[in-house]
Every structure is written in C-alpha cells, then in structure tokens.
Design an enzyme around this catalytic site. Structure first.
Site, mmCIF file in Angstrom:
data_model
loop_
_atom_site.group_PDB
_atom_site.id
_atom_site.type_symbol
_atom_site.label_atom_id
_atom_site.label_comp_id
_atom_site.label_asym_id
_atom_site.label_seq_id
_atom_site.Cartn_x
_atom_site.Cartn_y
_atom_site.Cartn_z
ATOM 1 N N THR A 49 0.796 -1.226 0.000
ATOM 2 C CA THR A 49 0.000 0.000 0.000
ATOM 3 C C THR A 49 0.834 1.283 0.000
ATOM 4 O O THR A 49 1.939 1.324 0.553
ATOM 5 C CB THR A 49 -0.915 0.026 1.241
ATOM 6 O OG1 THR A 49 -1.383 1.360 1.463
ATOM 7 C CG2 THR A 49 -0.187 -0.413 2.502
ATOM 8 N N GLU A 101 0.233 3.633 1.836
ATOM 9 C CA GLU A 101 0.367 4.058 3.238
ATOM 10 C C GLU A 101 1.798 3.856 3.735
ATOM 11 O O GLU A 101 2.219 4.495 4.695
ATOM 12 C CB GLU A 101 -0.574 3.247 4.125
ATOM 13 C CG GLU A 101 -1.971 3.808 4.242
ATOM 14 C CD GLU A 101 -2.037 5.112 5.018
ATOM 15 O OE1 GLU A 101 -1.580 5.160 6.160
ATOM 16 O OE2 GLU A 101 -2.555 6.082 4.447
ATOM 17 N N TYR A 149 -0.957 0.371 10.936
ATOM 18 C CA TYR A 149 -1.316 -0.295 9.671
ATOM 19 C C TYR A 149 -0.160 -0.196 8.675
ATOM 20 O O TYR A 149 0.271 -1.197 8.102
ATOM 21 C CB TYR A 149 -2.579 0.357 9.085
ATOM 22 C CG TYR A 149 -2.883 -0.086 7.663
ATOM 23 C CD1 TYR A 149 -3.496 -1.302 7.408
ATOM 24 C CD2 TYR A 149 -2.532 0.721 6.569
ATOM 25 C CE1 TYR A 149 -3.760 -1.719 6.095
ATOM 26 C CE2 TYR A 149 -2.792 0.317 5.264
ATOM 27 C CZ TYR A 149 -3.401 -0.905 5.033
ATOM 28 O OH TYR A 149 -3.656 -1.308 3.741
ATOM 29 N N LYS A 181 2.108 -3.283 7.211
ATOM 30 C CA LYS A 181 2.146 -3.600 5.780
ATOM 31 C C LYS A 181 3.580 -3.582 5.238
ATOM 32 O O LYS A 181 3.901 -4.244 4.265
ATOM 33 C CB LYS A 181 1.276 -2.599 5.005
ATOM 34 C CG LYS A 181 -0.216 -2.930 5.066
ATOM 35 C CD LYS A 181 -0.544 -4.113 4.161
ATOM 36 C CE LYS A 181 -2.010 -4.417 4.111
ATOM 37 N NZ LYS A 181 -2.372 -5.457 3.141
HETATM 38 P P1 NAP Z 1 -11.221 -4.801 2.756
HETATM 39 O O1 NAP Z 1 -12.457 -4.487 2.002
HETATM 40 O O2 NAP Z 1 -11.061 -4.291 4.143
HETATM 41 O O3 NAP Z 1 -11.080 -6.406 2.793
HETATM 42 C C1 NAP Z 1 -10.153 -7.052 3.614
HETATM 43 C C2 NAP Z 1 -10.633 -8.464 3.885
HETATM 44 O O4 NAP Z 1 -9.675 -9.123 4.736
HETATM 45 C C3 NAP Z 1 -11.971 -8.554 4.602
HETATM 46 O O5 NAP Z 1 -12.851 -9.330 3.830
HETATM 47 C C4 NAP Z 1 -11.648 -9.253 5.917
HETATM 48 O O6 NAP Z 1 -12.600 -10.206 6.320
HETATM 49 C C5 NAP Z 1 -10.373 -10.000 5.579
HETATM 50 N N1 NAP Z 1 -9.615 -10.328 6.787
HETATM 51 C C6 NAP Z 1 -9.322 -9.500 7.837
HETATM 52 N N2 NAP Z 1 -8.660 -10.169 8.782
HETATM 53 C C7 NAP Z 1 -8.519 -11.446 8.357
HETATM 54 C C8 NAP Z 1 -7.934 -12.614 8.902
HETATM 55 N N3 NAP Z 1 -7.366 -12.622 10.111
HETATM 56 N N4 NAP Z 1 -7.959 -13.758 8.174
HETATM 57 C C9 NAP Z 1 -8.564 -13.792 6.973
HETATM 58 N N5 NAP Z 1 -9.170 -12.721 6.410
HETATM 59 C C10 NAP Z 1 -9.138 -11.556 7.090
HETATM 60 O O7 NAP Z 1 -9.940 -4.357 1.929
HETATM 61 P P2 NAP Z 1 -9.795 -3.955 0.376
HETATM 62 O O8 NAP Z 1 -10.063 -2.522 0.222
HETATM 63 O O9 NAP Z 1 -10.504 -4.958 -0.441
HETATM 64 O O10 NAP Z 1 -8.228 -4.134 0.197
HETATM 65 C C11 NAP Z 1 -7.658 -5.386 -0.126
HETATM 66 C C12 NAP Z 1 -6.217 -5.412 0.348
HETATM 67 O O11 NAP Z 1 -5.489 -4.371 -0.298
HETATM 68 C C13 NAP Z 1 -6.022 -5.188 1.832
HETATM 69 O O12 NAP Z 1 -4.921 -5.977 2.228
HETATM 70 C C14 NAP Z 1 -5.651 -3.715 1.943
HETATM 71 O O13 NAP Z 1 -4.870 -3.496 3.096
HETATM 72 C C15 NAP Z 1 -4.880 -3.518 0.665
HETATM 73 N N6 NAP Z 1 -4.917 -2.180 0.068
HETATM 74 C C16 NAP Z 1 -6.115 -1.577 -0.176
HETATM 75 C C17 NAP Z 1 -6.147 -0.358 -0.807
HETATM 76 C C18 NAP Z 1 -7.451 0.333 -1.111
HETATM 77 O O14 NAP Z 1 -7.421 1.535 -1.406
HETATM 78 N N7 NAP Z 1 -8.567 -0.364 -1.124
HETATM 79 C C19 NAP Z 1 -4.947 0.272 -1.189
HETATM 80 C C20 NAP Z 1 -3.744 -0.395 -0.942
HETATM 81 C C21 NAP Z 1 -3.742 -1.627 -0.335
HETATM 82 P P3 NAP Z 1 -14.014 -9.823 6.999
HETATM 83 O O15 NAP Z 1 -14.907 -9.498 5.850
HETATM 84 O O16 NAP Z 1 -14.355 -11.071 7.700
HETATM 85 O O17 NAP Z 1 -13.765 -8.634 7.890
HETATM 86 O O1 G4F Z 2 -10.589 6.568 3.435
HETATM 87 P P1 G4F Z 2 -9.508 6.473 4.415
HETATM 88 O O2 G4F Z 2 -9.817 5.836 5.713
HETATM 89 O O3 G4F Z 2 -8.305 5.746 3.668
HETATM 90 P P2 G4F Z 2 -6.733 5.669 3.974
HETATM 91 O O4 G4F Z 2 -6.440 5.972 5.390
HETATM 92 O O5 G4F Z 2 -6.036 6.475 2.947
HETATM 93 O O6 G4F Z 2 -6.454 4.116 3.759
HETATM 94 C C1 G4F Z 2 -6.969 3.423 2.637
HETATM 95 O O7 G4F Z 2 -6.064 3.529 1.567
HETATM 96 C C2 G4F Z 2 -4.782 2.919 1.811
HETATM 97 C C3 G4F Z 2 -3.925 3.153 0.563
HETATM 98 O O8 G4F Z 2 -3.158 4.333 0.734
HETATM 99 C C4 G4F Z 2 -5.002 1.450 2.074
HETATM 100 F F1 G4F Z 2 -3.801 0.832 2.251
HETATM 101 C C5 G4F Z 2 -5.870 1.278 3.295
HETATM 102 O O9 G4F Z 2 -6.133 -0.105 3.505
HETATM 103 C C6 G4F Z 2 -7.202 1.982 3.046
HETATM 104 O O10 G4F Z 2 -7.869 1.296 2.003
HETATM 105 O O11 G4F Z 2 -8.922 7.919 4.719
HETATM 106 C C7 G4F Z 2 -8.459 8.749 3.693
HETATM 107 C C8 G4F Z 2 -8.159 10.130 4.254
HETATM 108 C C9 G4F Z 2 -7.304 10.126 5.535
HETATM 109 O O12 G4F Z 2 -6.365 11.147 5.435
HETATM 110 C C10 G4F Z 2 -8.292 10.439 6.649
HETATM 111 O O13 G4F Z 2 -7.722 11.129 7.754
HETATM 112 O O14 G4F Z 2 -9.399 10.728 4.621
HETATM 113 C C11 G4F Z 2 -9.256 11.335 5.888
HETATM 114 N N1 G4F Z 2 -10.590 11.430 6.506
HETATM 115 C C12 G4F Z 2 -11.225 12.591 6.792
HETATM 116 N N2 G4F Z 2 -12.414 12.331 7.353
HETATM 117 C C13 G4F Z 2 -11.374 10.408 6.875
HETATM 118 C C14 G4F Z 2 -12.527 10.984 7.415
HETATM 119 N N3 G4F Z 2 -11.209 9.073 6.782
HETATM 120 C C15 G4F Z 2 -12.213 8.286 7.229
HETATM 121 N N4 G4F Z 2 -12.086 6.952 7.117
HETATM 122 N N5 G4F Z 2 -13.364 8.806 7.793
HETATM 123 C C16 G4F Z 2 -13.566 10.152 7.904
HETATM 124 O O15 G4F Z 2 -14.591 10.601 8.401
#
Ligand code: NAP
Ligand code: G4F
Length: 345
Positions: free
Chosen positions: A126, A128, A150, A154
C-alpha cells in the site's frame, strides 16, 4: 488447463472484483473467508458470483489452518488481499493489525514454501507505507516512512514478500497500490462514507456528514482497474514489485464537492481545521461538519503516485477519472438508498 486461484480477503472490495475478473478469465476461484457471518457476502452477491466462488475457511491468524487450505486447494496463484485494512482502527488495535497484516503474510508464505513453492504470490501492499512522504510523486524507489500501525504492519508484509522472492526464488510480487474506491468500498472509508451520506441526505434520512481531516490528499483510482494490475503482475516472466496509481492527488474537500454536486448540491466551505463546515449554497444548511474524533494521531497528509514502470512493463493505465469515480459512487448509493426506502414500506 484451468488455472486455480486462491484469494484471501474474498469478502472485501478487491476480493469481489478480483474474483469476478478471474472467473471471467476461466479460472477456478477459491475465496478464503474467516467465517464472519452470512451477511458479509453482500459484495459477491451484488457482483452475481456468490455461487461461482468456492468458499474455504481460513484465518490468517492460524498457521495450521492456512497450511491445510494450501494443501487442499493447491493454487497456481495466490492473491493475499486479507488484512485489517482500516488505518484508523490500527491505532486502536495495533497488535491484532500486525498479527494479521505482518505475521499473516509470513504464515501464508511459509505454507507456500513448504507445500506449494511454485505458486505465484501477490501481496497487497500500500501507498500508506510511504506515509510522511520523502518525495513526490512517489515511485517504487521512494523510501518508506509509515505513519500508522497499519502502515508499519504492511511494510513487514512487503519486505517479507521481497525476502521470499530473493531467498527462495519464489514468484512473489508486491503491489504498491494507492487508494482505490468503488461502490463496493467499505462504509468506514471516507469516499464511501461521503457517497452513502449524500444519498441519505438527498432522501432526508440524515442531515449532514461528519468527517475528520478534510485537507488530506490522496491519489484515488477505481478498484476494478486495480485488480487487473494484480493479475498482470503474476503473468510476467519474472516476479517484481509495481506501483499502481493515477498520478493525480485530490483532497477530501474536492471529493465531497463532486459527490454532493452529483446529487445537485453546491458546497460552499466556511472555516478551517475542526471548524470547517460545508454549506448548501441554496438553503444555507450545513451538510458537512468536522469532528476531531475522526482525526488520526499521525496523518498521511498527501499521496501521489507515478505508475510509469507499471505502464511500461504491464501495459497498465488508469481510465476512470476522479470526477467520474465520485459520480459513479454517489449514483450507486442513491440507488441503494432508494431500494432501502422502498423495501421498508
Ligand atoms: P477490505 O475491504 O477491508 O477487505 C479485507 C478483507 O480481509 C476482509 O474481507 C476481511 O474479512 C479479511 N480479513 C481480515 N482479517 C482477516 C484474517 N485474520 N484472516 C482472513 N481474512 C481476514 O480491503 P480492500 O479494500 O478490499 O483491500 C484489499 C487489500 O489491499 C487489503 O490488504 C488492503 O490493506 C490492501 N490495500 C487496499 C487499498 C485500497 O485503497 N482499497 C490500497 C492499498 C492496499 P471480513 O470481511 O471477515 O472482515
Ligand atoms: O478513506 P480512508 O480511511 O483511507 P486511507 O487511510 O487512505 O487508507 C486506505 O487507503 C490505503 C492506501 O493508501 C489502504 F492501504 C488502506 O487499507 C485503506 O484502504 O482515509 C483517507 C483520508 C485520511 O487522510 C483520513 O484522515 O481521509 C481522511 N478522513 C477525513 N475524514 C477520513 C474521514 N477518513 C475516514 N475513514 N473517515 C472520515 O470521516
């Protein structure tokens, strides 16, 4: 011959989109689930693939469980998407987050090394990890400086993936993906929190949305395009790490403005920091407020990625624009709210 893929985190946003894409490509898809209840399969149901994915029960916290599933599935490709992925929650549960996001990756890699060393492995790393960024835009060569448990967890997942590639010659790739969103994004993340709130505000189900730091900036892409990149990484001749991003950075304020605009509202901002409000220009009503509760102990202020290597090597390029992303998320949530209202009657 039909390839077999094992996707961890099958209930998540990316798990759903990736499973759909691999099924369309003719893969046999196993989805690993940690048994958190029947309602959690809503994404696979919305994508109409629930019947097609073979669900296996696997928690990344349990080594023997992981080993048994690798033994049973004998996957050609493993996509490790499972994680405690909510940055804010990692400050409250740093140990659990690390156990899943760091040691969980190692449990999976060790199981593969012993049982199925020829499987290709994708690790969901990520942006992050760049955290307090050392230069912009970020590339694969930018040093890491994570700002949350987090991000730190990662980083271990990333380096152990690189290490298994270098130590054992395993086909391990780490994808440095920037934020990617969609109508299937979890409600805890800021974009979906906003898009769903806009739908509810439009139908009078809530008055406003309360956010945290609206001045943070992210490089936001469209999730279905990002899962294509994961697959492409595993189809190359050699394993490597790739950064996936749009090359544009926008604030939460900008996303909120576009989201509200999709529903016909024009936002006028007043104040700054915790005193920020977003006001409906037509009625003067406060539609956006800010509360410290949603601020993080340490923030990632701004991210922007340069996906040049992915463009050249994988042929990957983002297509959906930031404005299109905000609009499609709000349109989907307006439909959801309409369905919720009509089924309640
Ligand atoms: P997500 O919607 O939060 O999905 C993560 C999944 O992991 C959930 O279904 C959760 O299961 C499962 N999980 C959590 N703990 C577990 C455990 N102990 N054993 C097995 N499964 C477990 O995340 P996403 O947005 O699809 O992202 C997919 C991956 O990419 C994650 O690793 C995230 O950190 C990474 N990532 C995401 C983004 C983004 O912008 N979306 C960017 C960079 C990297 P439950 O449904 O049971 O909670
Ligand atoms: O939507 P966020 O919670 O995403 P964040 O922290 O960027 O993380 C997501 O992207 C990562 C990739 O860079 C992934 F690795 C990670 O698993 C996840 O998918 O927050 C985005 C931004 C932050 O700066 C946060 O402080 O939005 C700001 N924010 C402002 N108000 C908020 C809020 N975030 C959340 N969740 N809720 C708020 O009310």
């Amino acid at each position: 011959m039909k390839k077999t893929a094992l996707i961890t985190g099958i209930r998540g946003q990316d798990g759903g989109y990736l499973a759909k894409m691999l099924l369309e490509k003719g893969y046999e898809v196993y989805g690993a689930d940690r048994r958190s209840g029947e309602t959690g399969f809503w994404r696979l149901k919305e994508l109409a693939i629930y019947e097609d994915v073979k669900i296996v029960y696997m928690d990344l916290l349990e080594l023997t469980n992981v080993m048994k599933i690798i033994e049973k599935v004998k996957p050609d490709e493993v996509y490790n998407l499972a994680a405690q992925s909510f940055v804010q929650a990692s400050f409250d549960q740093p140990l659990l987050t690390s156990d899943i996001n760091s040691l969980g990756v190692l449990r999976l890699l060790e199981s593969l090394r012993v049982i199925q060393p020829d499987a290709k492995f994708y690790q969901a790393s990520t942006s992050e990890m760049f955290g307090k960024v050392e230069h912009s835009p970020q590339t694969e060569a930018t040093p890491f400086h994570p700002r949350s448990p987090y991000g730190v967890s990662k980083l271990f997942g990333h380096w152990i993936t690189v290490n298994y590639r270098e130590s054992y010659g395993m086909f391990c790739c780490s994808g440095l993906l920037f934020n990617h969103e969609s109508p299937l994004r979890g409600l805890e993340f800021v974009t979906r929190k906003i898009s769903y709130s806009v739908g509810r505000i439009l139908y009078g189900l809530q008055n406003k949305v309360v956010l945290g730091n609206v001045d943070a900036k992210r490089d936001w892409g469209y999730a279905p395009e990002y899962v294509e990149a994961m697959h492409l990484m595993l189809q190359q001749s050699n394993p490597d790490d790739y950064l996936i991003a749009t090359g544009e950075s926008h604030s939460i304020r900008e996303f909120a403005e576009l989201a509200f605009k999709t529903a016909g509202y024009q936002i006028e901002w007043k104040g700054d920091g915790v005193n920020t409000t977003g006001i409906d220009r037509k009625t003067g009503k406060v539609l956006i407020a800010v509360n410290k509760e949603f601020y993080r102990p340490a923030e990632v202020d701004a991210l922007i990625g340069r996906a040049e290597k992915s463009s050249k090597t994988l042929g990957w390029k983002p297509k959906i624009t930031f404005a299109e992303l905000a609009a499609l998320m709000v349109e989907a949530d307006i439909k959801r709210v309409e369905t919720e209202i009509s089924t309640r009657k």
